[in-house]
Scaffold this motif. Sequence first.
Motif, PDB file in Angstrom:
ATOM      1  N   LEU A  11       0.827  -1.206   0.000  1.00 53.94           N
ATOM      2  CA  LEU A  11       0.000   0.000   0.000  1.00 53.94           C
ATOM      3  C   LEU A  11       0.858   1.251   0.000  1.00 53.94           C
ATOM      4  CD1 LEU A  11      -2.327  -1.285   2.859  1.00 53.94           C
ATOM      5  CD2 LEU A  11      -2.995  -1.056   0.453  1.00 53.94           C
ATOM      6  N   ASP A  12       0.676   2.093  -1.006  1.00 57.96           N
ATOM      7  CA  ASP A  12       1.230   3.435  -0.961  1.00 57.96           C
ATOM      8  C   ASP A  12       0.521   4.182   0.177  1.00 57.96           C
ATOM      9  OD1 ASP A  12       2.433   5.925  -1.856  1.00 57.96           O
ATOM     10  OD2 ASP A  12       0.465   6.391  -2.711  1.00 57.96           O
ATOM     11  N   PHE A  13       1.104   5.279   0.635  1.00 57.99           N
ATOM     12  CA  PHE A  13       0.509   6.010   1.767  1.00 57.99           C
ATOM     13  C   PHE A  13      -0.262   7.257   1.294  1.00 57.99           C
ATOM     14  CE2 PHE A  13       0.863   8.958   5.447  1.00 57.99           C
ATOM     15  CZ  PHE A  13       0.141   8.208   6.371  1.00 57.99           C
ATOM     16  N   ASP A  14       0.470   8.292   0.848  1.00 58.97           N
ATOM     17  CA  ASP A  14      -0.173   9.571   0.486  1.00 58.97           C
ATOM     18  C   ASP A  14      -1.008   9.427  -0.783  1.00 58.97           C
ATOM     19  OD1 ASP A  14       1.228  11.794   2.288  1.00 58.97           O
ATOM     20  OD2 ASP A  14       2.735  10.311   1.717  1.00 58.97           O
ATOM     21  N   GLY A  15      -2.253   9.834  -0.702  1.00 58.52           N
ATOM     22  CA  GLY A  15      -3.117   9.753  -1.877  1.00 58.52           C
ATOM     23  C   GLY A  15      -3.720   8.375  -2.078  1.00 58.52           C
ATOM     24  N   THR A  16      -3.324   7.422  -1.212  1.00 53.89           N
ATOM     25  CA  THR A  16      -3.850   6.055  -1.304  1.00 53.89           C
ATOM     26  C   THR A  16      -4.567   5.694   0.000  1.00 53.89           C
ATOM     27  OG1 THR A  16      -2.175   5.388  -2.905  1.00 53.89           O
ATOM     28  CG2 THR A  16      -3.224   3.629  -1.629  1.00 53.89           C
ATOM     29  N   LEU A  17      -3.841   5.732   1.118  1.00 56.70           N
ATOM     30  CA  LEU A  17      -4.468   5.469   2.423  1.00 56.70           C
ATOM     31  C   LEU A  17      -5.011   6.743   3.045  1.00 56.70           C
ATOM     32  CD1 LEU A  17      -1.943   2.979   4.055  1.00 56.70           C
ATOM     33  CD2 LEU A  17      -4.134   2.458   2.977  1.00 56.70           C
ATOM     34  N   GLY A 191      -1.642   2.234  -5.535  1.00 55.16           N
ATOM     35  CA  GLY A 191      -0.934   3.517  -5.526  1.00 55.16           C
ATOM     36  C   GLY A 191      -1.680   4.526  -6.375  1.00 55.16           C
ATOM     37  N   ASP A 192      -1.348   5.809  -6.157  1.00 57.76           N
ATOM     38  CA  ASP A 192      -2.167   6.853  -6.792  1.00 57.76           C
ATOM     39  C   ASP A 192      -1.414   7.736  -7.756  1.00 57.76           C
ATOM     40  OD1 ASP A 192      -0.655   8.055  -4.598  1.00 57.76           O
ATOM     41  OD2 ASP A 192      -1.723   9.873  -5.180  1.00 57.76           O
ATOM     42  N   ASP A 193      -0.101   7.562  -7.854  1.00 55.22           N
ATOM     43  CA  ASP A 193       0.695   8.617  -8.474  1.00 55.22           C
ATOM     44  C   ASP A 193       1.444   8.072  -9.673  1.00 55.22           C
ATOM     45  OD1 ASP A 193       1.974  11.040  -8.780  1.00 55.22           O
ATOM     46  OD2 ASP A 193       2.475  11.211  -6.657  1.00 55.22           O
ATOM     47  N   ARG A 194       1.953   9.035 -10.495  1.00 55.86           N
ATOM     48  CA  ARG A 194       2.741   8.540 -11.620  1.00 55.86           C
ATOM     49  C   ARG A 194       4.009   7.852 -11.139  1.00 55.86           C
ATOM     50  NH1 ARG A 194       4.895  13.994 -14.685  1.00 55.86           N
ATOM     51  NH2 ARG A 194       4.102  15.435 -13.129  1.00 55.86           N
ATOM     52  N   THR A 195       4.465   8.174  -9.931  1.00 56.35           N
ATOM     53  CA  THR A 195       5.636   7.471  -9.393  1.00 56.35           C
ATOM     54  C   THR A 195       5.331   5.998  -9.133  1.00 56.35           C
ATOM     55  OG1 THR A 195       5.054   7.986  -7.116  1.00 56.35           O
ATOM     56  CG2 THR A 195       6.450   9.561  -8.238  1.00 56.35           C
ATOM     57  N   ASP A 196       4.059   5.667  -9.040  1.00 51.55           N
ATOM     58  CA  ASP A 196       3.683   4.269  -8.788  1.00 51.55           C
ATOM     59  C   ASP A 196       3.580   3.444 -10.069  1.00 51.55           C
ATOM     60  OD1 ASP A 196       3.432   4.594  -5.960  1.00 51.55           O
ATOM     61  OD2 ASP A 196       1.524   5.621  -6.313  1.00 51.55           O
ATOM     62  N   GLU A 197       3.563   4.121 -11.206  1.00 51.08           N
ATOM     63  CA  GLU A 197       3.299   3.396 -12.453  1.00 51.08           C
ATOM     64  C   GLU A 197       4.392   2.380 -12.802  1.00 51.08           C
ATOM     65  OE1 GLU A 197       0.655   3.321 -14.578  1.00 51.08           O
ATOM     66  OE2 GLU A 197      -0.517   4.561 -13.218  1.00 51.08           O
TER      67      GLU A 197
HETATM   68 MG   LIG Z   1       0.932   8.364  -3.314  1.00 49.47          MG
END
Ligand SMILES: [Mg+2]
Length: 251
Positions: A11-17, A191-197
């Motif tokens: 689980l990503d944290f910011d923008g996800t949890l 995850g929510d971000d382009r860094t997660d892609e």
């Molecule tokens: Mg995030």
Amino acid sequence: MTGQTDFALFLDFDGTLVEIAPRPDAVRVEPALVPALERLRDRLGGALAIVTGRPVAVIDDFLAPARFDVAGLHGVERRVGEAVTGGRPEDHPALRARVPRLQALAADLDGVLIEDKGASVAVHWRLANPDDAGRAETVAKDIAAELAGAYRLQLGKAVGEIVPASATKGHAIRAFLENPPYAGRRAVFLGDDRTDELAFASVNEDGGVSVRVGPGETVAPKRLADPAAVRALLYAWAEGAPMEVSGLPEA
Ligand SMILES: [Mg+2]
């Protein structure tokens, strides 16, 4: 409650949890989240980890008194149980030498914040006007270019982070999966971000399931609308609902 499920949850944290806040220290953790994550971890035989750009210690503070396995700083540092690897600032002298320049930049530009994480440095421009945001991004790019090879610039939502080139969330997830209690399980990563892609791509490649949180183009096959939808799903699973990802909405 049925006990067994075959996946490992990342689980990503910011923008996800949690919802993204104007300042990184201002996020709010919903009180029900921590006990739900603990119940969920039990259901998963321990195979639950936070995979984030934040330092491990910051995640510990947000989720106290619980402690979870964490890959922090985009995988630069990782803690499984009590074992910690990576993340020492003293191993990053070339980056450390450039921190004063970034701090001077933040002092000059209204609404530009430097988040110094030791082994990586994030430049936040969410609160800056468009001109200053552009200047902050340019300086972050310049410094990353000076450190090219050893570091890279990872762009997110109104943030550019200079991180060790070898560190990615995808590598971190693969490293978790090499050892118990993660080994032999299928990765599910939210995850929510382009860094997660990039991590989505490696999870998909390894036969796992990636879930994009929020709008935006994605390589993830599944999507949830926002952190509230993520929490609703996790709470349901924590209460004993069947742990299935196949039924989630298509991305
Ligand atoms: Mg995030």
